[in-house]
Design a protein around this motif. Structure first.
Motif, mmCIF file in Angstrom:
data_model
loop_
_atom_site.group_PDB
_atom_site.id
_atom_site.type_symbol
_atom_site.label_atom_id
_atom_site.label_comp_id
_atom_site.label_asym_id
_atom_site.label_seq_id
_atom_site.Cartn_x
_atom_site.Cartn_y
_atom_site.Cartn_z
ATOM 1 N N LEU A 228 43.636 61.047 52.431
ATOM 2 C CA LEU A 228 44.414 61.867 52.791
ATOM 3 C C LEU A 228 45.790 61.525 52.681
ATOM 4 N N ASP A 229 46.676 62.213 52.861
ATOM 5 C CA ASP A 229 48.104 61.859 52.958
ATOM 6 C C ASP A 229 48.446 61.454 54.286
ATOM 7 N N PRO A 230 48.761 60.267 54.415
ATOM 8 C CA PRO A 230 49.259 59.832 56.023
ATOM 9 C C PRO A 230 50.595 60.635 56.605
ATOM 10 N N GLU A 231 51.215 61.254 55.705
ATOM 11 C CA GLU A 231 52.316 62.210 56.269
ATOM 12 C C GLU A 231 51.634 63.420 56.881
ATOM 13 N N ASN A 232 50.441 63.641 56.611
ATOM 14 C CA ASN A 232 49.811 65.077 56.814
ATOM 15 C C ASN A 232 48.600 64.886 57.631
ATOM 16 N N MET A 233 48.706 64.505 59.030
ATOM 17 C CA MET A 233 47.672 64.503 59.653
ATOM 18 C C MET A 233 47.019 65.775 60.385
ATOM 19 N N MET B 206 45.380 45.451 65.275
ATOM 20 C CA MET B 206 46.308 45.901 66.435
ATOM 21 C C MET B 206 47.247 45.169 66.824
ATOM 22 N N LYS B 207 47.050 43.717 66.312
ATOM 23 C CA LYS B 207 47.949 42.782 66.418
ATOM 24 C C LYS B 207 47.977 42.171 68.013
ATOM 25 N N GLY B 208 47.808 42.935 69.168
ATOM 26 C CA GLY B 208 47.576 42.428 70.369
ATOM 27 C C GLY B 208 47.407 43.169 71.358
ATOM 28 N N LYS B 282 45.881 49.948 56.511
ATOM 29 C CA LYS B 282 47.016 49.603 55.353
ATOM 30 C C LYS B 282 46.454 49.097 54.131
ATOM 31 N N ASP B 283 45.437 48.382 54.154
ATOM 32 C CA ASP B 283 44.878 47.749 52.810
ATOM 33 C C ASP B 283 43.997 48.466 52.021
ATOM 34 N N PRO B 284 44.470 49.265 50.953
ATOM 35 C CA PRO B 284 43.332 49.857 50.268
ATOM 36 C C PRO B 284 42.174 49.446 49.751
ATOM 37 N N GLU B 285 42.158 47.999 49.893
ATOM 38 C CA GLU B 285 41.042 47.327 49.344
ATOM 39 C C GLU B 285 40.046 47.179 50.596
ATOM 40 N N ALA B 298 47.611 53.362 55.355
ATOM 41 C CA ALA B 298 48.684 53.514 55.932
ATOM 42 C C ALA B 298 49.045 52.609 56.936
ATOM 43 N N ASP B 299 50.177 52.243 57.706
ATOM 44 C CA ASP B 299 50.387 51.321 58.806
ATOM 45 C C ASP B 299 50.058 52.226 59.943
ATOM 46 N N LEU B 300 48.909 51.447 60.600
ATOM 47 C CA LEU B 300 48.469 52.319 61.869
ATOM 48 C C LEU B 300 49.543 52.756 62.844
ATOM 49 N N PHE B 301 50.410 51.804 62.927
ATOM 50 C CA PHE B 301 51.497 52.081 64.138
ATOM 51 C C PHE B 301 52.255 53.393 63.699
ATOM 52 N N ASP B 302 52.293 53.592 62.357
ATOM 53 C CA ASP B 302 52.901 55.299 62.084
ATOM 54 C C ASP B 302 52.071 56.177 62.232
#
Ligand SMILES: Cc1cc2nc3c(=O)[nH]c(=O)nc-3n(C[C@H](O)[C@H](O)[C@H](O)COP(=O)(O)OP(=O)(O)OC[C@H]3O[C@@H](n4cnc5c(N)ncnc54)[C@H](O)[C@@H]3O)c2cc1C
Lengths: 247, 317
Positions: A228-233, B206-208, B282-285, B298-302
């Motif tokens: 899914l598109d990360p921008e579109n939750m 989560m880094k910490g 964030k890692d597609p693999e 994606a970056d989880l923090f975003d």
């Protein structure tokens, strides 16, 4: 105190699981075996710690299985068990294994029987209750803490969403969950000493088979991930609601 | 012949897993043409409700303390014998599994824990159970004339299938405990992980521990229980009881959201029976995507705060 620790052998956690003979037998070809983590990390180590704390007694590791299990049993000796017993039989059911272990415990004046809360292959959690019943003693299950004072133990048992703190007198059976002890890695001296410690092989008692695995199958795997598109939750929320119907 | 179910109550309340075993026993009895008896530790009023889930006869004794499986297994076995029950059904939780082994020995019964299906009676008495941490299914032939089964939660669904029945009091006063209860502690508020239907889980990505606020916000918005990967619990970022996987808790919720978790085989072993899996990595693999239904690279923090926001909007609408 005589402390008996039940040791079982399980496939290594990354092992490929396959079956043979028309899916009626587990195919052990190329499978590496390890000591069941709950037996090794928690049950065995707590028994060894207890003996160290008491300054007396002995830790006996027991396994039901074929001669190829000796390598796993030697590891228990290397970690610190004093002696070991292997009941020379095929570990075909919880009932079979429990009767062998209970039989040994009865004849050898055991104060506490330790075992892991489950094996990571058959995930049964039945052996502890069965041994306890055969010995007619209390069973403290999913224990994450054990303190002894004389012949009285205070045990913390994990229950869903909490814990129970219980008091019991020896003899009893205890199944180990995470937290009961800290994992120990065998050192060189332990490995050398293990070679000289006794490993006694005994014959199994006969047991009628109450249940058996008729066949195995492999569960269906997922059909594939929808990216899914990360921008579109909002879209993910919609899918969870309308398609998956989980929210 | 009959089926005996033990339905565990806590403070006169039943969890879903206790109602599920009543359903299971009722369905088994109806397929065998036998009847189902339910033994329970609740007041007569609370116990009567079990009729709605299929109980035909209810026996109750009032006790909030089921800590001694030696005593309780004696009670259940005595009731099985006096009521001519050949099958005993228990919940697949810490209590049920500890009782199952004991009762199997007392009754010289076949025993299977964590059954995921009703017995198939066409070819003997066969129940299925997940093996090798979810990597296989075992089809168990229960040969002995008596049987003990613990039923895995969330396996056969839960439905109302009857009317309340008046409970008969069972006198348990002659039984004595061999274990002394010092204290029971329960985590208040959240649903315990093994029973949770919605789970938000996070890993080393989560880094910490200081970053867990976004996970807690998401879980709160969703009404979910939090979980974590093993290294996260081992390093003390999160409490041990949150550790899921092959050497932690095995769970089977309706929704499992995995955030910053790579999806190692030992982790998957404990969660891959979840109905729907969402993976944020964030890692597609990352191997977890292979086990997922929905994936977000994606970056989880975003993305996590954005998901929380979207859920808040959904809940408000
Ligand atoms: C015998 C044995 C038993 C085990 N039992 C268990 C068990 O029960 N449970 C368990 O969990 N593990 C278990 N393990 C450990 C397991 O092998 C893995 O090491 C562990 O699951 C990895 O945890 P993790 O996914 O949190 O960390 P990692 O593998 O380090 O993964 C972190 C993930 O986060 C992602 N990430 C990083 N930063 C971000 C970001 N900003 N945004 C998005 N994604 C990001 C990375 O791409 C990576 O995929 C066991 C191992 C052994 C040997």
């Amino acid at each position: 105190m005589n402390l008996l620790v039940c040791i079982s052998k399980t496939p290594e956690t990354t092992a490929k699981i396959a079956f043979k003979e028309n899916d009626t037998q587990f195919d052990t070809d190329g499978v590496q075996f390890i000591m069941n983590p709950y037996d090794e990390w928690y049950a065995l180590v707590r028994a060894i710690e207890l003996k160290e704390q008491l300054g007396t007694g002995k830790v006996i590791a027991i396994n039901v299985g074929p001669p190829s299990n000796d390598i796993v049993i030697r590891k228990a000796l290397a970690i610190g068990a004093d002696e070991a017993v292997r009941v020379n039989g095929e570990e075909k059911s919880a009932t079979f294994v429990s009767k062998q272990i209970a039989n040994y415990a009865k004849e050898n004046n055991i104060d506490i029987v330790f075992l892991g809360k489950e094996t990571i292959d058959y995930n049964g959690s039945l052996v502890g209750g069965m041994i306890s019943e055969l010995l007619d003693v209390p069973f403290l299950s999913y224990a994450s803490n054990l303190e002894m004072e004389g012949d009285t133990a205070t045990v913390t048992c994990d229950i869903e969403g909490g814990e129970e703190i219980l008091k019991v007198k020896t003899p009893f059976v205890i199944s180990a969950a995470k937290g009961l002890a800290e994992q120990r890695i065998p050192n060189m001296r332990g490995i050398m000493m293990a070679k000289r410690k006794p490993l006694v092989v005994i014959d199994p008692v006969e047991v009628t088979e109450n249940e058996a695995i008729a066949s195995y199958s492999i569960p269906d795997s997922k059909s594939g991930v929808k990216l899914l598109d990360p921008e579109n939750m909002d879209e993910l929320v919609r899918l969870l609601h309308e398609e998956a119907k989980v929210i | 012949m009959s089926v005996l179910v033990f339905a565990e109550a806590i403070n006169n309340k039943y969890k879903k897993s206790s109602l599920e075993v009543v359903n299971y026993g009722a369905k088994l009895a109806s397929s065998q043409g036998s009847n189902v008896i339910v033994l329970t530790n609740a007041s007569a009023d609370a116990a009567a409700e079990l009729g709605k889930y299929g109980a035909q006869k209810v026996l109750n004794f009032e006790s909030d303390s089921l800590h001694d499986n030696k005593m309780l297994s004696q009670i259940i076995s005595d009731v099985a014998n006096s009521h001519n029950a050949d099958t005993v059904i228990l919940s697949d939780n810490s209590k049920g599994k500890s009782l199952a082994g004991r009762i199997a020995i007392k009754l010289d019964a076949a025993a299977v824990s964590s059954a995921t299906t009703l017995p198939n009676l066409e070819d003997g008495f066969v129940v299925q159970k997940s093996l090798f941490s979810g990597k296989a299914i075992g089809h168990y032939q229960m040969k002995a004339s008596k049987k003990v089964i613990t039923v895995a939660g969330n396996s056969i669904g839960l439905e109302e299938m009857g009317q309340p029945v008046a409970a008969e009091a069972f006198d348990a006063s002659a039984y004595n405990a061999t274990v002394e209860m010092v204290e029971t502690k329960r985590v208040e508020g959240t649903v315990p992980l093994p029973e949770a239907e919605l789970v938000v889980s996070a890993g080393r990505g989560m880094k910490g521990p200081e970053n867990w606020g976004i996970i807690e916000d998401l879980a709160k918005t969703l009404g979910a229980t939090t979980a974590c990967s093993r290294p996260v619990a081992d390093t003390g970022w999160r409490p041990h009881h949150e550790h899921v996987g092959q050497t932690g808790i095995a769970i089977k919720p309706n929704l499992y959201i995995a955030i910053g978790i790579s999806g190692a085989i030992q982790h998957l072993a404990g969660v891959n029976h979840s109905k729907t899996i969402v993976v944020i990595n964030k890692d597609p693999e990352a191997p977890f995507f292979k086990a997922a239904d929905y994936g977000i690279v994606a970056d989880l923090f975003d993305v996590v705060p954005r998901l929380t926001e979207a859920l808040q909007k959904f809940k408000a609408s």
